[in-house]
Design a protein around this motif. Structure first.
Motif, short mmCIF file in Angstrom:
data_model
loop_
_atom_site.label_atom_id
_atom_site.label_comp_id
_atom_site.label_asym_id
_atom_site.label_seq_id
_atom_site.Cartn_x
_atom_site.Cartn_y
_atom_site.Cartn_z
N ILE A 51 0.85 -1.19 0.00
CA ILE A 51 0.00 0.00 0.00
C ILE A 51 0.88 1.23 0.00
O ILE A 51 1.95 1.24 0.59
N ILE A 58 -3.57 -0.67 -4.53
CA ILE A 58 -2.74 -1.63 -3.81
C ILE A 58 -2.06 -2.56 -4.82
O ILE A 58 -2.72 -3.09 -5.71
N THR A 69 -5.39 -10.43 -0.16
CA THR A 69 -5.90 -9.08 0.01
C THR A 69 -5.13 -8.39 1.12
O THR A 69 -5.04 -8.91 2.24
N SER A 71 -4.71 -5.10 3.57
CA SER A 71 -5.47 -4.01 4.18
C SER A 71 -4.66 -3.41 5.31
O SER A 71 -3.59 -3.93 5.68
N SER A 72 -5.16 -2.33 5.86
CA SER A 72 -4.45 -1.71 6.97
C SER A 72 -5.44 -1.01 7.89
O SER A 72 -6.53 -0.61 7.47
N ASP A 73 -5.04 -0.91 9.14
CA ASP A 73 -5.81 -0.19 10.14
C ASP A 73 -4.90 0.88 10.72
O ASP A 73 -4.01 0.56 11.53
#
Length: 124
Positions: A51, A58, A69, A71-73
């Protein structure tokens, strides 16, 4: 100091799933590119996903598109890699890495900061 803690690896049968986590500290998480690389025995390290890298979206290496997949927080300073439909050829040590925004995601020789790896083993 930049610290990256990868976790979530393990042994899984082909077709199964795992979720890797990369907990980051020591920098402003959402101002840097975060990537997943992997290195299989006897092979070069390859970029898997990223990312905020040079791609506008992405990045995924072709071999994992449709299966993995990322993702990020940002509130948790944590990136994830959800890996589905795992294949034996996904077996590798998976590393998370931090780089500047716009860094080339496929080049492990770039100016990355590395965390320790987590081993993913996919049995046939």
């Amino acid at each position: 100091d930049v610290q990256l803690q990868a976790s979530g690896g393990g042994l899984v049968q082909a077709g199964g799933s795992l979720r890797l986590s990369c907990e980051a500290s020591g920098f402003t998480f959402d101002r840097y590119a975060i990537a997943w690389f992997r290195q299989a025995p006897g092979k070069e390290r390859e970029g898997v996903s990223c990312i905020r890298c040079s791609d506008s979206s992405i990045y995924y290496v072709d071999s994992v598109k449709g299966r993995f997949t990322m993702s990020s927080d940002n509130a948790k300073n944590t990136a994830y890699l959800q890996m589905n439909s795992l294949k034996p050829e996904d077996t590798a040590v998976y590393y998370c890495a931090q780089g500047r925004v716009g860094i080339i995601p496929s080049d492990p020789r770039g100016p990355w900061s590395w965390g320790q790896g987590t081993l993913v083993t996919v049995s046939s």
